[in-house]
Motif scaffolding. Structure first.
Motif, PDB file in Angstrom:
ATOM      1  N   ALA A 190       0.842  -1.207   0.000  1.00 43.32           N
ATOM      2  CA  ALA A 190       0.000   0.000   0.000  1.00 43.32           C
ATOM      3  C   ALA A 190       0.871   1.250   0.000  1.00 43.32           C
ATOM      4  O   ALA A 190       0.574   2.230  -0.695  1.00 43.32           O
ATOM      5  N   MET A 191       1.950   1.203   0.771  1.00 42.67           N
ATOM      6  CA  MET A 191       2.878   2.328   0.802  1.00 42.67           C
ATOM      7  C   MET A 191       3.551   2.519  -0.558  1.00 42.67           C
ATOM      8  O   MET A 191       3.715   3.650  -1.033  1.00 42.67           O
ATOM      9  N   GLN A 192       3.930   1.423  -1.211  1.00 43.87           N
ATOM     10  CA  GLN A 192       4.544   1.529  -2.536  1.00 43.87           C
ATOM     11  C   GLN A 192       3.576   2.127  -3.548  1.00 43.87           C
ATOM     12  O   GLN A 192       3.954   2.982  -4.345  1.00 43.87           O
ATOM     13  N   LEU A 193       2.326   1.689  -3.499  1.00 43.22           N
ATOM     14  CA  LEU A 193       1.327   2.204  -4.435  1.00 43.22           C
ATOM     15  C   LEU A 193       1.111   3.699  -4.243  1.00 43.22           C
ATOM     16  O   LEU A 193       0.874   4.437  -5.209  1.00 43.22           O
ATOM     17  N   ALA A 194       1.225   4.158  -3.010  1.00 41.73           N
ATOM     18  CA  ALA A 194       1.041   5.581  -2.715  1.00 41.73           C
ATOM     19  C   ALA A 194       2.275   6.416  -3.046  1.00 41.73           C
ATOM     20  O   ALA A 194       2.252   7.636  -2.902  1.00 41.73           O
ATOM     21  N   GLY A 195       3.356   5.746  -3.477  1.00 46.17           N
ATOM     22  CA  GLY A 195       4.578   6.461  -3.826  1.00 46.17           C
ATOM     23  C   GLY A 195       5.588   6.531  -2.705  1.00 46.17           C
ATOM     24  O   GLY A 195       6.667   7.114  -2.868  1.00 46.17           O
ATOM     25  N   GLY A 196       5.279   5.920  -1.567  1.00 43.40           N
ATOM     26  CA  GLY A 196       6.181   5.982  -0.424  1.00 43.40           C
ATOM     27  C   GLY A 196       7.497   5.267  -0.654  1.00 43.40           C
ATOM     28  O   GLY A 196       8.558   5.739  -0.232  1.00 43.40           O
ATOM     29  N   MET A 197       7.463   4.123  -1.350  1.00 39.06           N
ATOM     30  CA  MET A 197       8.690   3.387  -1.604  1.00 39.06           C
ATOM     31  C   MET A 197       9.620   4.178  -2.526  1.00 39.06           C
ATOM     32  O   MET A 197      10.832   4.235  -2.297  1.00 39.06           O
TER      33      MET A 197
ATOM     34  N   TYR B 157       9.707   7.353  -2.768  1.00 37.43           N
ATOM     35  CA  TYR B 157      10.209   8.462  -1.954  1.00 37.43           C
ATOM     36  C   TYR B 157      11.417   8.025  -1.127  1.00 37.43           C
ATOM     37  O   TYR B 157      12.434   8.733  -1.048  1.00 37.43           O
ATOM     38  N   LEU B 158      11.334   6.827  -0.533  1.00 37.12           N
ATOM     39  CA  LEU B 158      12.458   6.298   0.240  1.00 37.12           C
ATOM     40  C   LEU B 158      13.662   6.037  -0.654  1.00 37.12           C
ATOM     41  O   LEU B 158      14.807   6.282  -0.262  1.00 37.12           O
ATOM     42  N   VAL B 159      13.403   5.524  -1.851  1.00 36.51           N
ATOM     43  CA  VAL B 159      14.492   5.278  -2.795  1.00 36.51           C
ATOM     44  C   VAL B 159      15.172   6.590  -3.187  1.00 36.51           C
ATOM     45  O   VAL B 159      16.399   6.661  -3.320  1.00 36.51           O
ATOM     46  N   ASP B 160      14.381   7.651  -3.367  1.00 43.93           N
ATOM     47  CA  ASP B 160      14.952   8.954  -3.703  1.00 43.93           C
ATOM     48  C   ASP B 160      15.840   9.463  -2.572  1.00 43.93           C
ATOM     49  O   ASP B 160      16.935  10.005  -2.825  1.00 43.93           O
ATOM     50  N   LEU B 161      15.407   9.277  -1.331  1.00 36.16           N
ATOM     51  CA  LEU B 161      16.248   9.665  -0.194  1.00 36.16           C
ATOM     52  C   LEU B 161      17.541   8.866  -0.191  1.00 36.16           C
ATOM     53  O   LEU B 161      18.625   9.412   0.063  1.00 36.16           O
ATOM     54  N   ALA B 162      17.430   7.554  -0.474  1.00 35.84           N
ATOM     55  CA  ALA B 162      18.618   6.701  -0.519  1.00 35.84           C
ATOM     56  C   ALA B 162      19.563   7.145  -1.630  1.00 35.84           C
ATOM     57  O   ALA B 162      20.790   7.181  -1.450  1.00 35.84           O
ATOM     58  N   GLU B 163      18.995   7.498  -2.779  1.00 38.30           N
ATOM     59  CA  GLU B 163      19.822   7.928  -3.909  1.00 38.30           C
ATOM     60  C   GLU B 163      20.589   9.198  -3.577  1.00 38.30           C
ATOM     61  O   GLU B 163      21.774   9.336  -3.910  1.00 38.30           O
ATOM     62  N   ARG B 164      19.938  10.127  -2.903  1.00 35.00           N
ATOM     63  CA  ARG B 164      20.612  11.367  -2.519  1.00 35.00           C
ATOM     64  C   ARG B 164      21.791  11.087  -1.591  1.00 35.00           C
ATOM     65  O   ARG B 164      22.860  11.698  -1.712  1.00 35.00           O
TER      66      ARG B 164
ATOM     67  N   ASP C 282      17.191  14.446 -10.750  1.00 35.50           N
ATOM     68  CA  ASP C 282      16.951  15.630  -9.927  1.00 35.50           C
ATOM     69  C   ASP C 282      15.533  16.164 -10.067  1.00 35.50           C
ATOM     70  O   ASP C 282      15.106  17.003  -9.285  1.00 35.50           O
ATOM     71  N   ASP C 283      14.816  15.691 -11.092  1.00 35.85           N
ATOM     72  CA  ASP C 283      13.475  16.215 -11.331  1.00 35.85           C
ATOM     73  C   ASP C 283      12.392  15.416 -10.605  1.00 35.85           C
ATOM     74  O   ASP C 283      11.204  15.645 -10.821  1.00 35.85           O
ATOM     75  N   TYR C 284      12.803  14.508  -9.722  1.00 39.98           N
ATOM     76  CA  TYR C 284      11.805  13.685  -9.013  1.00 39.98           C
ATOM     77  C   TYR C 284      10.962  14.548  -8.093  1.00 39.98           C
ATOM     78  O   TYR C 284      11.467  15.368  -7.325  1.00 39.98           O
ATOM     79  N   VAL C 285       9.641  14.357  -8.172  1.00 40.69           N
ATOM     80  CA  VAL C 285       8.696  15.036  -7.289  1.00 40.69           C
ATOM     81  C   VAL C 285       7.847  13.959  -6.603  1.00 40.69           C
ATOM     82  O   VAL C 285       7.206  13.147  -7.283  1.00 40.69           O
TER      83      VAL C 285
ATOM     84  N   GLY D  23       0.659  11.560  -1.865  1.00 37.95           N
ATOM     85  CA  GLY D  23       0.523  10.821  -0.611  1.00 37.95           C
ATOM     86  C   GLY D  23       1.755  10.062  -0.186  1.00 37.95           C
ATOM     87  O   GLY D  23       1.707   9.264   0.764  1.00 37.95           O
ATOM     88  N   ALA D  24       2.900  10.281  -0.855  1.00 38.85           N
ATOM     89  CA  ALA D  24       4.109   9.498  -0.598  1.00 38.85           C
ATOM     90  C   ALA D  24       4.608   9.668   0.839  1.00 38.85           C
ATOM     91  O   ALA D  24       4.792   8.685   1.575  1.00 38.85           O
ATOM     92  N   LYS D  25       4.828  10.916   1.237  1.00 39.01           N
ATOM     93  CA  LYS D  25       5.358  11.157   2.577  1.00 39.01           C
ATOM     94  C   LYS D  25       4.364  10.715   3.651  1.00 39.01           C
ATOM     95  O   LYS D  25       4.753  10.191   4.700  1.00 39.01           O
TER      96      LYS D  25
END
Length: 435
Positions: A64-71, A73-80, A217-220, A224-226
């Protein structure tokens, strides 16, 4: 009959490993059928339904979290984090996958970071097999330190009657497995030639098979991700608080109407509902997420191999106790070896613990020894057939992460052995102070 039953046991495991994926569980069911046909008592009581139930419910919430974009979002944090210093990717990558697995309770979250790890490694001219091997090992090891993993929950149920509580297990496993990351990364960083000196890489690069990627860098984040990540994190905190309140050590709730295992399942399913409602996502789409597919496949695998292994062990439990009792009493450290070998065949930390820890405690192995040996159930890397291991091989387009012709000559084996060895040693040292 012992020889025949043993042949069926290993034959089914090898068959499942060769076919791969969900067929590991199918082959386990076939093995159970053959054991029953040759005179062994088969019962559904040997199926770890509690373990499977926890995995299913946790996977539902993560999906459910992945479908909402949460996963993502976590991957983007990891990439940074990983892009801050590409040269130190071999240290940062396993830290990221360890943290994500502890947070999620499943090593399948590592899938989402492997492409990023490969990209960043190439940017820093680092051989991708180094950070990928360390990251895969760390994701497997973190299962024994996750507060919502089925393996930890089962271990708590086995050790609590002997005076070792849920929080004590986490207090030992969290630092032991995390600190083991650093010697593991050091070993991985000295394996194989430098990337430019790898003939396979040079050949693939000349053929145009090595892609060049840029940072995204253009990831938004999705709307509901956060929020989905926050809800899932809150659910984990609720699980830990509730498990603490009903533990024998704290005892604020002496006779809980909802036991710990049932509470974890209910809380995770409840979190999934809240995520869906608050992020306005379509529940039916959860069935199509990568995490859901991988997680449900893992449930079938656990069902098959755990049923097979537990059926075999239960049938010969008296013989096992007679043979192993004296040996483990005089050399208790051998329990880690036994768990290591079993995990390499059973492909599941929870299934391995479920099959062997009760038998070890029954023959007199101390709770401290069992806890210290617990990291050895993460030896899923010995045979190069585990999904996250194979994914790392497939996603490394440089060809540096490859399996040799002798099966065991792959870049995950040595770092994995080192990580388990260090974790077990630290488990003894930290456990002696905590337990």
């Amino acid at each position: 009959m012992v020889a025949l039953h043993t042949l069926i046991l290993f034959g089914a495991i090898v068959l499942g490993a060769r076919i791969g994926s969900i067929a590991i569980g199918f082959a386990g069911g076939l093995g159970v059928l053959l054991l029953g046909a040759t005179g062994m008592t088969v019962t559904a009581d040997a199926i770890p339904f509690d373990v499977i139930g926890i995995i299913m419910c946790v996977i539902a919430a993560i999906s459910a979290m992945q479908l909402a974009g949460g996963m993502q979002y976590l991957v983007d944090l990891a990439e940074r984090l990983l892009r801050r210093n590409p040269k130190r990717i071999t240290v940062y990558a396993p830290m990221v996958t360890w943290l994500m697995t502890v947070f999620a309770g499943t090593g399948h979250t590592a899938f989402s970071t492997m492409t990023v790890i490969t990209e960043v490694a190439k940017e820093g001219n680092v051989r991708p097999s180094r950070p990928l091997s360390a990251a895969v090992i760390a994701s497997q090891m973190a299962i024994v330190a996750s507060p919502i993993s089925a393996a930890v929950v089962f271990m708590a149920s086995a050790l609590e009657p002997l005076g070792v509580g849920y929080l004590q297990i986490l207090a030992v496993m969290l630092p032991a497995t995390f600190l083991a990351i650093f010697p593991t990364a050091w070993v991985a960083n000295h394996m194989g030639s430098e990337l430019d000196g790898d003939p396979v890489y040079r050949k693939r690069k000349a053929a145009g098979l090595v892609a060049t990627h840029q940072a995204h860098d253009d990831y938004v984040p999705a709307p509901g991700a956060k929020r989905s990540v926050a809800i899932f994190l809150a659910a984990i905190i609720i699980v830990m608080v509730y498990a603490t309140l009903i533990s024998d050590q704290i005892g604020l709730i002496a006779e809980p109407t909802v036991p710990r295992n049932e509470a974890i399942m209910a809380i995770m399913l409840g979190a999934a509902v809240v995520i869906i409602m608050s992020t306005r996502t379509a529940a039916a789409e959860i069935l199509n997420t990568q995490v859901f597919r991988s997680g449900m496949s893992a449930c079938v695998c656990v069902l098959g191999v755990a049923w097979l292994g537990t059926t075999y062990i239960n049938y010969y439990i008296d013989d096992i106790q007679n043979i192993a009792g004296n040996v483990l009493t005089s050399k208790p450290w051998l329990l880690a070896v036994v768990l290591f070998v079993a995990a390499s065949l059973l492909y599941s930390q929870a299934a391995t613990a479920k099959a062997l820890i009760p038998a070890a405690l029954a023959i007199g192995v101390s709770p401290l020894t069992a806890l210290a040996a617990f990291p050895a159930v993460s030896a899923l890397f010995v045979l190069p057939t585990y999904p996250t291991l194979l994914a790392a091989v497939e996603m490394d387009d440089t060809g540096s992460t490859r399996i040799g012709k002798y099966v065991f000559d792959h870049p995950f084996l040595l770092p994995g052995v080192v990580c388990i060895l260090v974790s077990v040693i630290l488990g003894y040292l930290i456990g002696a102070a905590v337990v």
